[in-house]
Design an enzyme around this catalytic site. Sequence first.
Site, mmCIF file in Angstrom:
data_model
loop_
_atom_site.group_PDB
_atom_site.id
_atom_site.type_symbol
_atom_site.label_atom_id
_atom_site.label_comp_id
_atom_site.label_asym_id
_atom_site.label_seq_id
_atom_site.Cartn_x
_atom_site.Cartn_y
_atom_site.Cartn_z
ATOM 1 N N LYS A 184 25.004 60.201 -31.539
ATOM 2 C CA LYS A 184 23.868 61.127 -31.730
ATOM 3 C C LYS A 184 24.240 62.230 -32.717
ATOM 4 C CE LYS A 184 22.534 64.916 -29.556
ATOM 5 N NZ LYS A 184 21.936 65.730 -30.642
ATOM 6 N N GLU A 258 36.604 68.042 -30.022
ATOM 7 C CA GLU A 258 36.932 68.805 -31.241
ATOM 8 C C GLU A 258 36.006 70.008 -31.240
ATOM 9 O OE1 GLU A 258 39.292 68.029 -33.322
ATOM 10 O OE2 GLU A 258 39.619 65.879 -33.141
ATOM 11 N N CYS A 292 34.538 74.464 -38.618
ATOM 12 C CA CYS A 292 35.333 74.746 -37.412
ATOM 13 C C CYS A 292 36.683 75.348 -37.762
ATOM 14 C CB CYS A 292 35.512 73.474 -36.597
ATOM 15 S SG CYS A 292 36.110 72.101 -37.584
ATOM 16 N N GLU A 389 34.047 83.015 -32.600
ATOM 17 C CA GLU A 389 33.650 82.200 -33.744
ATOM 18 C C GLU A 389 32.245 82.601 -34.206
ATOM 19 O OE1 GLU A 389 32.690 78.001 -33.119
ATOM 20 O OE2 GLU A 389 33.999 77.523 -34.806
HETATM 21 P P1 NAP Z 1 26.830 72.367 -30.286
HETATM 22 O O1 NAP Z 1 25.673 73.235 -30.058
HETATM 23 O O2 NAP Z 1 27.879 72.298 -29.267
HETATM 24 O O3 NAP Z 1 26.236 70.918 -30.571
HETATM 25 C C1 NAP Z 1 27.036 69.814 -30.916
HETATM 26 C C2 NAP Z 1 26.297 68.552 -30.546
HETATM 27 O O4 NAP Z 1 26.137 68.501 -29.123
HETATM 28 C C3 NAP Z 1 24.898 68.463 -31.120
HETATM 29 O O5 NAP Z 1 24.605 67.114 -31.420
HETATM 30 C C4 NAP Z 1 24.058 68.959 -29.965
HETATM 31 O O6 NAP Z 1 22.728 68.527 -30.012
HETATM 32 C C5 NAP Z 1 24.775 68.347 -28.795
HETATM 33 N N1 NAP Z 1 24.543 69.001 -27.510
HETATM 34 C C6 NAP Z 1 24.039 70.236 -27.256
HETATM 35 N N2 NAP Z 1 24.009 70.477 -25.926
HETATM 36 C C7 NAP Z 1 24.516 69.362 -25.325
HETATM 37 C C8 NAP Z 1 24.764 68.997 -23.965
HETATM 38 N N3 NAP Z 1 24.517 69.829 -22.960
HETATM 39 N N4 NAP Z 1 25.311 67.788 -23.706
HETATM 40 C C9 NAP Z 1 25.624 66.943 -24.704
HETATM 41 N N5 NAP Z 1 25.395 67.225 -26.022
HETATM 42 C C10 NAP Z 1 24.864 68.430 -26.320
HETATM 43 O O7 NAP Z 1 27.584 72.731 -31.628
HETATM 44 P P2 NAP Z 1 26.933 72.929 -33.059
HETATM 45 O O8 NAP Z 1 26.298 74.275 -33.072
HETATM 46 O O9 NAP Z 1 26.106 71.744 -33.440
HETATM 47 O O10 NAP Z 1 28.220 72.894 -33.981
HETATM 48 C C11 NAP Z 1 28.982 73.997 -34.220
HETATM 49 C C12 NAP Z 1 30.263 73.950 -33.408
HETATM 50 O O11 NAP Z 1 30.995 72.759 -33.679
HETATM 51 C C13 NAP Z 1 31.196 75.061 -33.783
HETATM 52 O O12 NAP Z 1 31.727 75.662 -32.626
HETATM 53 C C14 NAP Z 1 32.304 74.367 -34.560
HETATM 54 O O13 NAP Z 1 33.512 75.033 -34.550
HETATM 55 C C15 NAP Z 1 32.353 73.050 -33.907
HETATM 56 N N6 NAP Z 1 32.962 72.043 -34.784
HETATM 57 C C16 NAP Z 1 34.227 71.607 -34.492
HETATM 58 C C17 NAP Z 1 34.863 70.686 -35.316
HETATM 59 C C18 NAP Z 1 36.253 70.216 -35.008
HETATM 60 O O14 NAP Z 1 36.670 69.207 -35.565
HETATM 61 N N7 NAP Z 1 36.993 70.892 -34.148
HETATM 62 C C19 NAP Z 1 34.205 70.189 -36.429
HETATM 63 C C20 NAP Z 1 32.916 70.638 -36.704
HETATM 64 C C21 NAP Z 1 32.307 71.574 -35.858
HETATM 65 P P3 NAP Z 1 21.605 69.382 -30.825
HETATM 66 O O15 NAP Z 1 22.281 70.088 -31.936
HETATM 67 O O16 NAP Z 1 20.689 68.352 -31.283
HETATM 68 O O17 NAP Z 1 21.052 70.336 -29.832
#
Ligand code: NAP
Length: 480
Positions: A184, A258, A292, A389
């Site tokens: 997804k 991650e 990230c 962050e």
């Molecule tokens: P997020 O809000 O945690 O969302 C990530 C994914 O999870 C999206 O597809 C989101 O869907 C989905 N999601 C949301 N709530 C969920 C739940 N309760 N259960 C299962 N899936 C759920 O993060 P983001 O705002 O998209 O991304 C930013 C974050 O990603 C930052 O903290 C960044 O540091 C981290 N990141 C880490 C890495 C790494 O390699 N360590 C790489 C890139 C990004 P929707 O968006 O469709 O709601």
Amino acid sequence: MATDWNLSPAPESTSHANIAKQYELFINGEFQKPISGKYFDTINPADETLLSSIAEAGDDDVDKAMKAAKAAHKSWSKISGKERGKYIYRIARMIQEKSREFAVIESLDGGKPIGESRDIDVPLAAAHFFYYAGWADKLDYAFPMRKPKSLGVAAQIIPWNFPLLMAAWKIAPALACGNTVVLKPAETTPLTALKLAEVIQEAGLPKGVVNIITGDGRTGAAMTAHPIPNKLAFTGSTPVGKSIYKAALEGNKKVTLELGGKAANIIFDDAPIEAAVEGIINGIYFNQGHVCCAGSRLFVQESVYEEVLAKLKKRIGNLIVGDPMDKNTDIGAINSKEQLHTINRYIEIGREEGAEIYQPECDLPTKGNWCRPTLFTNVAQSNRIAQEEIFGPVLAIQTFRTIDEVIDKANNTSYGLSAGVWTDKGSKIFQLTKALKAGVVWANTYNKFDPTSPFGGYKESGFGREGGMHGLEAYLKFTV
Ligand code: NAP
Ligand code: MG
């Protein structure tokens, strides 16, 4: 970010983007209307225009995708590694062939500068498929003492900052190891994953081996709560990562996380200052700071602080903020209104905490989501802008006198994903790479990625590694 993998021709205009008005769910090799009957919009964050209407997978759709993946695993796990490698290689080739279109769509849907999509995201995504295609028939050599076997079905959830690249990081090693996949993408950036579904269909992968379903966090939660997947692979925020960890425990599933970061970039007084300043700029302003491993904290040794600060201010005054489709743009659109709100709130917090803000004057487009490159000085170690962050183009600058002091300060966050060190002395590099609690430490460079290198964090940045041979272990079990 630098890469040696740029094999794509330059996209010349948005006419390369073939975006359908509506997208369905990719399940069992076919694009299928959602049982939920629901759709949501994806927009262009640079001008707020509607790009496409996207199917929203409900519980029944998730169930259908999981069952398709489970059925497909029976034969996919039994065909030879060599055969699996051929399919993965074909996907890599097709991403290259369609690289212009992928780059344009990535920038339209997510807001990142076209130069970055074209030179980094798309070629690196293809490179990941090439790299793991090569591993598919070598698993027995890679783990000669341990008899590797696939896990089964992997439920994979990715964020919006590198949509195609994160899909590649997840899908390529899973397939190489003989797993099948339900992936997804994030709600705000579903288009390149859906383009990838078209590629996978055209590449002739057996039905159900890769399923790509769209939706928001509820769809993600339904995937992780589903009994079928044997593995949960998540990239995203730390709070959601923790909920996924709980789901994995309850469902007895293997998991890799991650998560977020708050990386320290450290400049010593013996550093090549010009190169360091460029590295700091790239570290925090690349991809609007939606990274990230963004170098969002800068530590400068006191004796060069004034020089570094003056150079940084001058340099950010020259950064071009605006149209992601312009190849000269340095900082594109912030991915969503919500993220812009979060960043602006942190900018207010920084001011309230007594830090001093600097933003260069620049004209911003009237429509869309925009943020000037921002830096804060006079930052205290306990300030929220130094600990949390922000995920935007905001740099928090502090100073230090001794190496021990900077090690303590750099390690003093809840995260541990990456760090950067700028110095002329190899001995300092060795000392810091050992002392810094970060999965990746770059020395005299930043944001260097390569499929051969493992990537992942400590502490609240998650666990497990993606990339390299380590990335295979996340998708295998061992029978001896
Ligand atoms: P997020 O809000 O945690 O969302 C990530 C994914 O999870 C999206 O597809 C989101 O869907 C989905 N999601 C949301 N709530 C969920 C739940 N309760 N259960 C299962 N899936 C759920 O993060 P983001 O705002 O998209 O991304 C930013 C974050 O990603 C930052 O903290 C960044 O540091 C981290 N990141 C880490 C890495 C790494 O390699 N360590 C790489 C890139 C990004 P929707 O968006 O469709 O709601
Ligand atoms: Mg979008």
